[in-house]
Structures are given as C-alpha cells and as structure tokens.
Motif scaffolding. Structure first.
Motif, PDB file in Angstrom:
ATOM      1  N   LEU A 100      -2.569   2.029  -4.711  1.00  0.00           N
ATOM      2  CA  LEU A 100      -2.319   3.450  -4.421  1.00  0.00           C
ATOM      3  C   LEU A 100      -3.441   3.972  -3.530  1.00  0.00           C
ATOM      4  CD1 LEU A 100      -1.136   5.152  -7.746  1.00  0.00           C
ATOM      5  CD2 LEU A 100       0.148   4.936  -5.613  1.00  0.00           C
ATOM      6  N   VAL A 101      -3.064   4.838  -2.585  1.00  0.00           N
ATOM      7  CA  VAL A 101      -4.031   5.464  -1.692  1.00  0.00           C
ATOM      8  C   VAL A 101      -4.119   6.955  -2.031  1.00  0.00           C
ATOM      9  CG1 VAL A 101      -4.611   6.037   0.691  1.00  0.00           C
ATOM     10  CG2 VAL A 101      -3.623   3.811   0.142  1.00  0.00           C
ATOM     11  N   GLY A 102      -5.332   7.479  -2.102  1.00  0.00           N
ATOM     12  CA  GLY A 102      -5.560   8.914  -2.292  1.00  0.00           C
ATOM     13  C   GLY A 102      -6.518   9.429  -1.240  1.00  0.00           C
TER      14      GLY A 102
ATOM     15  N   ILE B 141       0.865  -1.194   0.000  1.00  0.00           N
ATOM     16  CA  ILE B 141       0.000   0.000   0.000  1.00  0.00           C
ATOM     17  C   ILE B 141       0.892   1.232   0.000  1.00  0.00           C
ATOM     18  CG2 ILE B 141      -1.729   1.296   1.287  1.00  0.00           C
ATOM     19  CD1 ILE B 141      -2.834  -1.303   2.311  1.00  0.00           C
ATOM     20  N   SER B 142       0.759   2.069  -1.019  1.00  0.00           N
ATOM     21  CA  SER B 142       1.598   3.262  -1.162  1.00  0.00           C
ATOM     22  C   SER B 142       0.723   4.446  -1.546  1.00  0.00           C
ATOM     23  CB  SER B 142       2.691   3.023  -2.216  1.00  0.00           C
ATOM     24  OG  SER B 142       3.561   4.138  -2.292  1.00  0.00           O
ATOM     25  N   GLY B 143       1.372   5.579  -1.675  1.00  0.00           N
ATOM     26  CA  GLY B 143       0.667   6.807  -2.046  1.00  0.00           C
ATOM     27  C   GLY B 143       1.617   7.798  -2.665  1.00  0.00           C
ATOM     28  N   SER B 144       1.046   8.846  -3.243  1.00  0.00           N
ATOM     29  CA  SER B 144       1.868   9.840  -3.941  1.00  0.00           C
ATOM     30  C   SER B 144       2.538  10.820  -2.989  1.00  0.00           C
ATOM     31  CB  SER B 144       1.000  10.606  -4.947  1.00  0.00           C
ATOM     32  OG  SER B 144      -0.086  11.226  -4.281  1.00  0.00           O
ATOM     33  N   SER B 145       1.903  11.115  -1.851  1.00  0.00           N
ATOM     34  CA  SER B 145       2.427  12.129  -0.931  1.00  0.00           C
ATOM     35  C   SER B 145       2.101  11.741   0.503  1.00  0.00           C
ATOM     36  CB  SER B 145       1.824  13.500  -1.265  1.00  0.00           C
ATOM     37  OG  SER B 145       0.415  13.448  -1.156  1.00  0.00           O
TER      38      SER B 145
END
Length: 718
Positions: free
Chosen positions: A666-668, A533-537
């Motif tokens: 991706l997490v937003g 689980i990752s994200g842009s910021s």
C-alpha cells in the motif's frame, strides 16, 4: 478507528504540538499578518469619535421663611437635589431649546457608495463636508411628498466656483445656487456656508422631526453624579465633530442655568404681585381702624389710658403680632409639610402658647372699666393693622431685592471642552487584539489540521496499524519541476517524467533504491515474482513509485515487466512514451495477442504493458482467465513484475489483481492519506483474500517533528 483514537490520546504530546506550530510558521505568520492588516484597515476607515464634557454643581439652598420668624424649623426647608436637576436637564424644556437654538433638526451628510464608500473615504482621509446654516421649505412640501421628514439632495456642480444644484429626493432639480449666498427661490430659502468635495459629489439634507431629534439628543447625552450626594453633575456627549459637541453641551448648560434662575425668581415675582395687590386693602383697613379710634376718643372725651391699661395693651398687641406672623408661617409650612412634621409641630405648639396667653390678657381686659375696654380694643385693631401693613411693606422691599439678586441653585464649574484625543476607535488596542486573534486562530487551524483534518505525518501512526514500513520516500523538488514542465509543454519528451533516468541521485530515487534492496530479500520467499503497488485514493504517487521502482530494478540487471492495470486513468503510455492503443485492455478483450501487447520502453531490461484504451467494463475484463494467463507467463519470463493498480476505495480492480501477486504494497502520501483510509483499504484487501505485506510512505516532507535517516545520507561519492 480505535487505533486513531488511541493515537490522539496517547501519542500526541506538547512537544509534538510545538513542533507542528514551528513547521507551520509560514501559515501562522501569514494569517496573523492578515488580521493585523485588517485591524489597521478598520481603524483607518472608522470615523473618529470624540467626547466633550462639562461639570455642574447643584447647591442645596435653605429657604428662610417670611416675616423674620427665627426658629430651627427653617433648616428643614430645602430646594431641588441633583437627581431632580438631572431629569430637568433631560426634559424637552431644556433640550428643546438647544435643538431650536442650534437648528439640530437640520441634518446633512455626504452620500457614499453603499457598504464600502464611507470606509474608503475615511481611510483616504478625503471625507466630503457640508454645512447648512438655514433651510426653509414650503409648508405643503412634505405633505405633498407623503414624507414626514423632508429629504433633499445637494449636488456639487462646480467645485472650483462653489456652485451646487438643489434637488428633491427624486433627483429633480429645484434650483441652482452658490455657496455662501442666501438663496430664496421657488418658495425655498437655503444658506450653505460650507461645501467641500469634488464636482458630482452628492449630499443629503433632512428636516428631522423635532420630537425625534430631542429624543436622539437625550439618548446620546450622558449625565451622572460621581459619588453619593456630592451635588456634582458630570455631563458628556460623544460625536465625530468635537467643536459641535462642545457647542451643544454649552448650550444645554446655558439653558439649564437660565431656567434655574428664572424658576427661582418666579416665586418672588408672584409673591410680589400678590402682596402689592393686597397693600391697598390692608391700608384701607388700617385707615378705618384709626378713624374708629379717633372718633371714639372725640365722642367720649377720653383721656390717656392708665399705666395698667397701656401695659396690657402693649403685651396683647405683641401677642397678636406674633400670632399673625405664625399664621403667615403656617400658611407657608402647609405647602411643604404635613402637621406631623417636626417644624409644623413646633409651630402649632408655639401658637397654642400664644393663644393661651391672649385669652389670659383678654380676661384681664374684661375686668377693666368699659371705657378702657373699648379704647383697648380699638387700639388693638389699629396696632394689628399697622403691624400687617408694615410687614407687607417690608416684604415688598425684601422681594424686590431678592428678585434683583436672584441666583440659581446650579453653578457651572467647567465649561464644555472636548478631549483632543479621540475615545474611539482605540487604534493600538484594536490592532493588537486583531493581531492576537489572528495568531490564536492560526494556531487553532494548525492544531485542528494536525489532529482532525490532515493525513499521516508520522511513521509511528503506520506502525500502530500493524503494517511494516518498507520505505519513506522524500518529496522531490525535481519531480515537481518535471511535472510542471511536461504539463506546460506541447511536446512530450521521452523519459520526461522518469526521475530515475534524469536525476538518478535524487533523494527520492535513493529511497526507492533502498526499497529495491528490501524487496529483493522479502520477495525471495514470496510465491511469485509479481509485486502489486496500490493505494486507498488517487494522487498518492503509485504510478511514480511503480515506474521508478521498475527502472531501478532494471538498472540492477533484472529483467522487469511493468504492467499498468488502471484502465480508467492509467499514465504508463505517457510516462514511457508508448502507444496507448496497444495495451492491457486490448489484450484482455482479445483484440491483441501477448507479443503485440508487450512494448519495449527504450530502457534496458524494462518492458511495459500499458493500460490501453479505456474499456466500458474494466473490472469484468480483469475477472477473466486471460489475466491469469498473462500473470503466469510474466512470472515465467521476467525476474520481477511490477503491477500498478487503480485506487482501491474508488474501484475493486486492485483487489482482483492482488490475488495474482505474491507481494502487495500500500502507498500513502505524507499529510494526505489518513489512518482511516489505510484501515479501510487493508480491511477490503483482507475480505478479498489479499494480504498486505507492507507500506510505502511517499512524498515525505522534511519537518521538525519527523526526521528520517535518508536526510543525513551523503551522496558526495556519487
């Protein structure tokens, strides 16, 4: 970026904009109320401006020429027009008298705190006031100070007794005085008739330059003629003191009326003086002519003239009298018109006719006997002198009557009066405009924020990027309370940040359970059991989702391993209340073995590998073979491995970890993550050879423009 542009052009409609405005009603209301309050504060703190006005009538008077010469040419001679009177009123002759009469060169005003002092005083309705009736200073006072306008300060020393200190502009005391008393000290003479304010309040007094004061008054005085050639002048003056404006206007009008009457009477007075000076000379010439006639009669023993001579003499005398009158009239006309003017042309034509008739009569006289010719000539001289003398006598009487009854060509219609309603500020209008401006500005801010500033707030924007939306996790008030509680608490509670343990029926946890179900089927076809689980910021909720997802999987009797690979800002040790020094960084740097790295979370079926201590080279540690060994071992010993990674756009760690994961998400965050960030993150993962399987929409708030199924989900049975 193309997808974002297409979204703005194609997907946004009026209904979406309307819903966005409804969602932001608190922001719109607060900004609108703020500007409304600003409008109220402005009108309350702005001095009231009044307008005094008066009306004059400029009459066009026809000037009758002298000596009773009656013809139509009199109608062509008129006096001043309204435009002329406007310039006269604005002249220093009129305005200067007002400045002197009302002592307008003496300026006085309270001294306020810079910038806000005056506004506060007017807002509270507590404006200090001073009225200086007289100020005489030494002649060399301004010269010695090098100041063309004398500046002085009056300071209230005792507001109860009406005492004050008179200071120079350097705040040095000149003398002390009392309100209402004429003070004559140290070469200064001053009379302060009114002084309102608290002790310590200061006022400035200036002796202004007379020329500048007249110019200032001229610029503030408005004079106009409504309509064309109406002869009506409308005078108005604006100011903060209506009584003072009325006094100034009335004085200006009085000065204009006085000078107008004086000007009209001046011509008659000058003519009267001239004629009275000429009368003795004309009388002497008449006496000489009569003496010559009498002498001739005695010397020649002449008898009365015959009928023909008398008739000719009377006609000739009449013609000469008319010529004399025309001579006077021509003298008057020559001052006003050229010889081409119709009045002048008519006069010259009449004069030529009379001269022709005079020549005929003189020829007729020349045929008479010498005695008759002589007596006719002498009688002509006497009669001409008598005519001139009597005309002058009549004119003197006329001028004296005219001088005594002279009225001006300007008439006062309305005396000066100020409107009881101030013309500025327009209180209601300003408040309404300020409120409307605030409302419009707030709407613009909301729309700009929606289209250019804010992040994603609609799942359709995610679908347009080609990413499957696996879950929408609603915003949790309980999680927000837990974060605040643990932030302010000195001691950390076990499971103090684990929402799934403390509030298992929370809507956010239910959404994560739905995600668990979706993952259960999708990961069955994946290459391994590792979920990244990752994200842009930062601050998107990756750790929150990862930790609670690990708990709900463990609650489903799955053996779960949670790995925190964010060795810079990892939170797993705090979340699960574990040792921070025994974590991934120590394992990757060969400080600990695998069995020493894996820690029990005190939650059934859930083990945790924390991030460990912050190393100097996190990315290099993740590139080593030891991470590969860890992932292989975990895949063989656990049903599911959930890996929490740092933000991809900040560091490359997520791309390194993603190579070992069979499933990547991706997490937003709602209204924080932008479409552009997701596009860039997806592109970077693709360049690193890591495929993104889906998207998790976190912290979604309930809005009018977005409704999701879980909001209607019933938990009555739980």
């Amino acid at each position: 970026m193309d997808g974002n542009s297409n979204l703005n052009l194609d997907d946004i409609n009026l209904m979406d904009l309307f819903k966005s405005l409804l969602e932001s009603w608190k922001l719109i209301l607060s900004i609108t109320c703020f500007f409304m309050i600003l409008g109220v504060l402005y009108v309350k703190s702005t001095p009231l401006t009044y307008q005094a006005e008066t009306r004059l009538q400029v009459e066009t008077q026809h000037q009758h020429l002298d000596f009773h010469v009656n013809d139509i040419s009199n109608l062509f001679i008129s006096q001043s027009t309204a435009k002329t009177e406007i310039e006269i009123i604005k002249s220093r002759m009129v305005l200067g008298r007002t400045v002197d009469n009302l002592n307008l060169t003496l300026y006085s005003s309270p001294i306020f705190t810079p910038i806000i002092g005056k506004k506060i005083a007017y807002f509270l309705g507590n404006v200090p006031e001073i009225k200086v009736s007289l100020l005489i200073t030494p002649e060399n006072d301004n010269k010695s100070s090098g100041n063309s306008e004398g500046n002085y300060i009056v300071k209230i020393s005792d507001d109860k007794k009406g005492l004050y200190d008179f200071l120079n502009e350097d705040n040095k005391l000149i003398f002390s005085g009392e309100v209402g008393k004429l003070e004559n000290k140290n070469g200064y003479e001053i009379l302060i008739s009114k002084l309102d304010g608290k002790s310590g309040q200061k006022f400035i007094i200036k002796k202004l330059n007379r020329y500048n004061t007249i110019s200032s008054l001229r610029s503030r005085l408005s004079i106009m003629e409504p309509g064309k050639d109406t002869g009506i002048l409308y005078l108005s003056l604006k100011g903060n003191n209506p009584l003072r404006m009325e006094a100034i206007l009335n004085d200006i009008v009085n000065n204009e009326l006085t000078q107008n009457i004086d000007h009209n009477a001046l011509e008659a007075a000058k003519s009267l003086v001239f004629i009275e000076n000429q009368l003795p000379e004309v009388k002497r010439e008449l006496d000489i002519a009569e003496n010559k006639l009498n002498t001739f009669k005695v010397s020649s023993d002449s008898v009365d003239m015959d009928y023909q001579a008398k008739s000719t003499l009377n006609i000739l005398a009449s013609v000469e009298s008319k010529l004399i009158d025309l001579g006077f009239k021509e003298s008057e006309l020559s001052k006003l018109y050229t010889k081409e003017h119709p009045a002048y042309v008519a006069l010259l034509q009449q004069k030529r006719s009379l001269l022709k008739r005079k020549v005929e009569l003189e020829n007729e006289v020349s045929t008479m006997p010498k005695t008759n010719q002589r007596i006719i000539t002498l009688n002509r001289d006497v009669m001409a002198a008598q005519h001139i003398y009597m005309s002058l006598i009549n004119k003197v009487q006329q001028l004296r009557i005219s001088q005594a009854s002279t009225v001006g060509s300007v008439r006062l219609i309305d005396s000066a009066e100020a409107s009881p309603i101030p013309i500025k500020p327009k209180k209601a209008l300003i408040v309404v405009l300020a409120t409307l401006f605030g409302g419009m500005l707030s709407i613009v801010i909301v729309l700009l924020k929606k289209n250019f500033i804010s992040g994603i707030d609609d799942p359709r924007q995610i679908s347009s990027l080609g990413l499957p939306l696996y879950a929408t996790v609603p915003y949790s008030d309980n999680q927000s309370k837990l974060l605040k509680k643990n932030k302010n608490s000195s001691e950390f509670n076990k499971k103090g940040m684990l929402l799934a343990c403390l509030y298992p029926n929370d809507l956010a946890i239910e959404a994560i359970k739905l995600l668990r179900t979706s993952l259960y089927f999708s990961m069955s076809t994946a290459g391994n059991n590792i979920l990244m689980i990752s994200g842009s910021s930062p601050e998107l909720g990756k750790s929150f989702l990862s930790a609670n997802l690990a708990i709900v999987f463990s609650q489903a009797k799955k053996k779960v391993l949670f790995i925190d690979t964010d060795m810079r800002r990892g939170k797993s040790a705090k979340i699960f209340d574990l040792k921070c020094e025994s974590g991934l960084s120590e394992y990757l740097s060969y400080q600990l073995d695998l069995d020493e790295t894996v820690q029990n979370s005190n939650i059934d079926n859930l083990d945790v590998i924390s991030c460990g201590s912050t190393p100097p080279n996190p990315s290099e540690l993740l590139m080593g073979n030891r991470l590969s060994d860890l992932m292989q071992w975990a895949n063989e010993n656990y049903d599911i491995i959930i890996v929490d990674t740092p933000s991809l756009l900040a560091v490359t760690d997520a791309a390194l970890v993603g190579k070992y994961a069979g499933t990547n998400f991706l997490v937003g965050r709602f209204k924080k993550t932008s479409v552009h960030e997701i596009e860039v993150a997806k592109e970077r993962f693709n360049h690193a050879g890591v495929g993104i399987n889906g998207f998790i929409f976190n912290s979604v708030e309930k809005k009018i423009s977005n409704t999701y199924g879980y909001y209607n989900y019933s938990y009555a049975d739980k």
